[in-house]
Design an enzyme around this catalytic site. Structure first.
Site, PDB file in Angstrom:
ATOM      1  CB  ILE A  92       8.008  34.926 113.199  1.00 36.54           C
ATOM      2  CG1 ILE A  92       8.213  34.199 114.536  1.00 36.54           C
ATOM      3  CG2 ILE A  92       6.990  36.055 113.296  1.00 36.54           C
ATOM      4  CD1 ILE A  92       7.077  34.245 115.515  1.00 36.54           C
ATOM      5  CB  VAL A 141       3.942  31.441 110.132  1.00 39.47           C
ATOM      6  CG1 VAL A 141       2.492  31.345 110.606  1.00 39.47           C
ATOM      7  CG2 VAL A 141       4.586  30.058 110.178  1.00 39.47           C
ATOM      8  CD  GLU A 142       2.211  36.532 111.951  1.00 37.00           C
ATOM      9  OE1 GLU A 142       1.256  37.064 111.368  1.00 37.00           O
ATOM     10  OE2 GLU A 142       2.105  36.008 113.075  1.00 37.00           O
ATOM     11  CB  THR A 143       3.751  38.320 105.438  1.00 34.30           C
ATOM     12  OG1 THR A 143       5.178  38.354 105.674  1.00 34.30           O
ATOM     13  CG2 THR A 143       3.024  39.121 106.509  1.00 34.30           C
ATOM     14  CE1 TYR A 172       1.687  32.827 113.765  1.00 32.66           C
ATOM     15  CE2 TYR A 172       2.701  32.699 115.930  1.00 32.66           C
ATOM     16  CZ  TYR A 172       2.634  33.255 114.672  1.00 32.66           C
ATOM     17  OH  TYR A 172       3.523  34.235 114.321  1.00 32.66           O
TER      18      TYR A 172
END
Ligand SMILES: [Ca+2]
Length: 323
Positions: free
Chosen positions: A116, A119-121, A306
């Site tokens: 997570i 993928v997010e940052t 996602y």
């Protein structure tokens, strides 16, 4: 007489003309300030901050071209790269103890938390450079399609500032107002973030320990289970996919899928509620049985692409780390 008419026309233009460029003067903002005042946030301070908020066309442009409009075969290439797995390994080296504590206390696997945040940052490399205030004001007040949602997030930004002693003008994030390592929007920050290093503050922007705990807590609260996995490739499942790359629900038991001729559903999933996801892969259409855990990932971001990117990145990370 003429000047009297002229001033009347001028007055009419002021009141019926284009909406104010100063967000502090917008009726929605005045109503928001009233609601916030009832919750203990200083009304004048809210209006002063809103007077500083800027409309950003770049935010509206970004909203109109999200990456999720790509097909899976193109989308996956953004996230399933050796460099991102290597960055996960490096982040794991620094934060192994925290990640393992999150898995033990909150019941979410280390590799899923890592995926997570990856993928997010990209492990904090891309936390976003928009002022959350500007992004949320722009979308809440000048993006009618999602105005209600983002005006609510703008209100939550002020509540967050009050709750955590943060300056709403100083918080940075994505074009959609998502902040920190795990990209929490203000309402999620308020509801699901935790002070995982127990220093008295929930800091998702600069404190990776709080960020790790909060990502795990978000998934845990939404129903993550360590009792089963996330997704398994299946065959002969087309009849269960009314629309490719579309939202999922978990409503068929594994046994029902198997009885209907779907092959590949794990034996241990026969009693579970599952759905089948169809994706346009690089080698043609592919089908996946997905569990409640996959659905939980879509509570973080509604896109099934996602959720599959997180799932597969988690798999690659687990392999690399021998988890
Ligand atoms: Ca903390």
């Amino acid at each position: 007489m003429q000047s009297w008419i002229k001033s009347l026309v001028v007055a009419a233009c002021v009141f019926a003309g284009p909406v104010s460029a100063n967000y502090a003067e917008r009726p929605e903002v005045l109503a928001m300030a009233d609601r916030l005042a009832e919750q203990g946030v200083d009304r004048d301070r809210v209006l002063a901050v809103m007077g500083e908020a800027k409309r950003l066309d770049s935010v509206i442009n970004a909203m109109n071209r999200p990456a999720e409009r790509k097909q899976w075969k193109d989308y996956r290439q953004i996230f399933l790269q050796p460099a991102r797995v290597a960055a996960a390994v490096e982040f794991h080296q620094t934060h192994q103890q925290t990640l393992e504590r999150a898995e033990a206390e909150l019941g979410v696997p280390v590799e899923v938390i890592l995926a997570i945040i990856g993928v997010e940052t990209y492990y904090g490399r891309n936390k976003g450079s928009f002022r959350a205030l500007d992004a949320l004001a722009t979308l809440g007040l000048d993006y009618p399609r999602r105005a209600e949602f983002f005006l609510g997030e703008l209100e939550s930004l002020f509540l967050l500032g009050e709750a955590e002693g943060l300056d709403p003008t100083a918080l940075k994030g994505s074009y959609a107002g998502a902040m920190g390592y795990g990209q929490f929007i203000p309402s999620s920050y308020l509801a699901y973030s935790i002070d995982f290093d127990a220093d008295g503050q929930r800091d998702l922007l600069n404190n990776p320990v709080d960020a790790i705990g909060s990502v795990a807590n978000y998934l845990a609260v939404h129903g993550w289970s360590l009792d089963y996995g996330i997704a398994a490739p299946v065959q002969a499942a087309q009849q269960f996919v009314p629309e490719m790359e579309s939202r999922i629900t978990v409503e068929h038991t594994g046994k029902a899928l198997t009885d209907a001729g779907v092959t590949g559903v794990p034996a241990s999933w026969q009693a579970l509620e599952l759905d089948v996801l169809g994706l346009h892969g690089a080698s043609g259409d592919e089908f996946w049985a997905v569990t409640q855990n996959f659905y939980v990932i879509t509570r973080y971001n509604r896109s099934p692409l996602y959720a599959m990117a997180v799932t597969q990145l988690a798999g690659e990370i687990a392999e690399e780390l021998n988890l």
